[in-house]
Motif scaffolding. Structure first.
Motif, mmCIF file in Angstrom:
data_model
loop_
_atom_site.group_PDB
_atom_site.id
_atom_site.type_symbol
_atom_site.label_atom_id
_atom_site.label_comp_id
_atom_site.label_asym_id
_atom_site.label_seq_id
_atom_site.Cartn_x
_atom_site.Cartn_y
_atom_site.Cartn_z
ATOM 1 N N GLY A 61 0.904 -1.150 0.112
ATOM 2 C CA GLY A 61 0.062 -0.014 0.071
ATOM 3 C C GLY A 61 0.835 1.056 0.185
ATOM 4 O O GLY A 61 0.660 2.400 -0.596
ATOM 5 N N LEU A 62 1.779 1.424 0.823
ATOM 6 C CA LEU A 62 2.778 2.269 0.832
ATOM 7 C C LEU A 62 3.503 2.628 -0.485
ATOM 8 O O LEU A 62 3.857 3.789 -0.951
ATOM 9 N N ILE A 63 3.734 1.549 -1.003
ATOM 10 C CA ILE A 63 4.596 1.619 -2.502
ATOM 11 C C ILE A 63 3.796 2.128 -3.507
ATOM 12 O O ILE A 63 4.077 3.088 -4.184
ATOM 13 N N GLY A 64 2.860 1.489 -3.436
ATOM 14 C CA GLY A 64 1.754 1.908 -4.712
ATOM 15 C C GLY A 64 1.138 2.980 -4.592
ATOM 16 O O GLY A 64 0.521 3.775 -5.246
ATOM 17 N N GLY A 65 0.824 3.530 -3.163
ATOM 18 C CA GLY A 65 0.080 4.877 -2.861
ATOM 19 C C GLY A 65 1.045 5.880 -2.707
ATOM 20 O O GLY A 65 0.362 7.073 -2.492
ATOM 21 N N PHE A 66 2.475 5.859 -2.807
ATOM 22 C CA PHE A 66 3.153 6.928 -2.573
ATOM 23 C C PHE A 66 2.948 8.061 -3.763
ATOM 24 O O PHE A 66 2.979 9.305 -3.098
ATOM 25 N N PRO A 67 2.451 7.840 -4.699
ATOM 26 C CA PRO A 67 2.341 9.181 -5.818
ATOM 27 C C PRO A 67 1.334 9.909 -5.090
ATOM 28 O O PRO A 67 1.001 11.317 -5.390
ATOM 29 N N ALA A 68 0.498 9.501 -4.349
ATOM 30 C CA ALA A 68 -0.644 10.324 -3.598
ATOM 31 C C ALA A 68 -0.178 11.377 -2.820
ATOM 32 O O ALA A 68 -0.995 12.431 -2.514
ATOM 33 N N ILE A 69 1.047 11.219 -2.393
ATOM 34 C CA ILE A 69 1.678 12.279 -1.655
ATOM 35 C C ILE A 69 2.195 13.671 -2.323
ATOM 36 O O ILE A 69 2.546 14.571 -2.111
ATOM 37 N N TRP A 70 2.210 13.297 -3.870
ATOM 38 C CA TRP A 70 2.768 14.441 -4.605
ATOM 39 C C TRP A 70 1.831 15.651 -4.509
ATOM 40 O O TRP A 70 2.247 16.782 -4.985
ATOM 41 N N VAL A 71 0.709 15.565 -4.339
ATOM 42 C CA VAL A 71 -0.402 16.586 -3.921
ATOM 43 C C VAL A 71 0.235 17.512 -3.122
ATOM 44 O O VAL A 71 -0.170 18.769 -3.264
ATOM 45 N N VAL A 72 0.881 17.257 -2.026
ATOM 46 C CA VAL A 72 1.568 17.959 -0.897
ATOM 47 C C VAL A 72 2.581 19.015 -1.604
ATOM 48 O O VAL A 72 2.599 20.246 -1.251
ATOM 49 N N ASN A 73 3.080 18.478 -2.855
ATOM 50 C CA ASN A 73 4.279 19.292 -3.490
ATOM 51 C C ASN A 73 3.593 20.795 -3.915
ATOM 52 O O ASN A 73 4.359 21.719 -3.745
ATOM 53 N N LYS A 74 2.396 20.544 -4.483
ATOM 54 C CA LYS A 74 1.727 21.932 -4.851
ATOM 55 C C LYS A 74 1.597 22.824 -3.636
ATOM 56 O O LYS A 74 1.334 23.901 -4.100
ATOM 57 N N LEU A 75 0.859 22.303 -2.614
ATOM 58 C CA LEU A 75 0.773 22.956 -1.471
ATOM 59 C C LEU A 75 2.063 23.779 -1.043
ATOM 60 O O LEU A 75 1.746 24.911 -0.665
ATOM 61 N N PHE A 76 2.965 23.025 -0.940
ATOM 62 C CA PHE A 76 4.261 23.641 -0.454
ATOM 63 C C PHE A 76 4.664 24.945 -1.340
ATOM 64 O O PHE A 76 5.057 25.953 -0.976
ATOM 65 N N TRP A 77 4.341 24.712 -2.674
ATOM 66 C CA TRP A 77 4.869 25.988 -3.719
ATOM 67 C C TRP A 77 3.809 26.918 -3.421
ATOM 68 O O TRP A 77 3.917 28.193 -3.842
ATOM 69 N N ALA A 78 2.602 26.839 -2.933
ATOM 70 C CA ALA A 78 1.587 27.962 -2.868
ATOM 71 C C ALA A 78 1.775 28.973 -1.862
ATOM 72 O O ALA A 78 1.389 30.106 -1.536
ATOM 73 N N ILE A 79 2.530 28.207 -0.711
ATOM 74 C CA ILE A 79 2.858 29.043 0.541
ATOM 75 C C ILE A 79 3.579 30.246 0.388
ATOM 76 O O ILE A 79 3.090 31.270 0.792
ATOM 77 N N PRO A 80 4.482 30.278 -0.245
ATOM 78 C CA PRO A 80 5.286 31.644 -0.492
ATOM 79 C C PRO A 80 4.543 32.511 -1.377
ATOM 80 O O PRO A 80 4.799 33.765 -1.257
ATOM 81 N N SER A 81 3.730 31.826 -2.213
ATOM 82 C CA SER A 81 3.218 32.871 -3.156
ATOM 83 C C SER A 81 2.062 33.761 -2.688
ATOM 84 O O SER A 81 1.662 34.779 -3.384
#
Length: 137
Positions: A61-81
């Protein structure tokens, strides 16, 4: 490599491209159906060899579902903007980290449940993974 990891990689890598495609196409609406399928397959396969389907399902589950965490990347880039005071940005980063942790917990939980289901299915089909105690008649 242990059998737990071997079958977890099989189930997880089976689900990984589908989860990645879902995260890329629609990050706000990710389906974890293939994580469940991959974890169930991994749990089934490892239980046929007498392994632990729960641990295998968790890893798959962790291996197959790891791409679900990529959503967090967009949120990190939104904070400084967004023009906010530094303390508010720090709270935003903490909240994003919590959301990432919750995503990992949900993916792991789906993997555990599906792995256990796959193990149960293997036992139901007569694959306990142990030697025949009654002997051959």
């Amino acid at each position: 490599m242990t059998e737990t990891w071997k079958y977890a990689l099989i189930g997880g890598l089976l689900a990984l491209p589908f989860t990645a495609l879902a995260a890329w196409r629609s990050p706000e609406n990710i389906s974890l159906g293939m994580v469940v399928v991959g974890s169930a397959i991994a749990g089934y396969l490892v239980k046929r060899r007498g392994g632990n389907s729960t641990a295998t399902g968790l890893r798959a589950g962790l291996i197959g579902g790891f791409p679900a965490i990529w959503v967090v990347n967009k949120l990190f880039w939104a904070i400084p903007s967004i023009p906010n005071p530094p303390w508010f940005q720090a709270v935003g980063v903490a909240m994003i980290l919590v959301v990432g942790g919750i995503i990992l917990v949900v993916v792991a939980l789906f993997g555990v449940i599906a792995g256990r289901f796959g193990g149960w299915l293997a036992e139901r089909r007569g694959h306990g993974g142990t030697a025949n105690a009654r002997g051959s008649a």
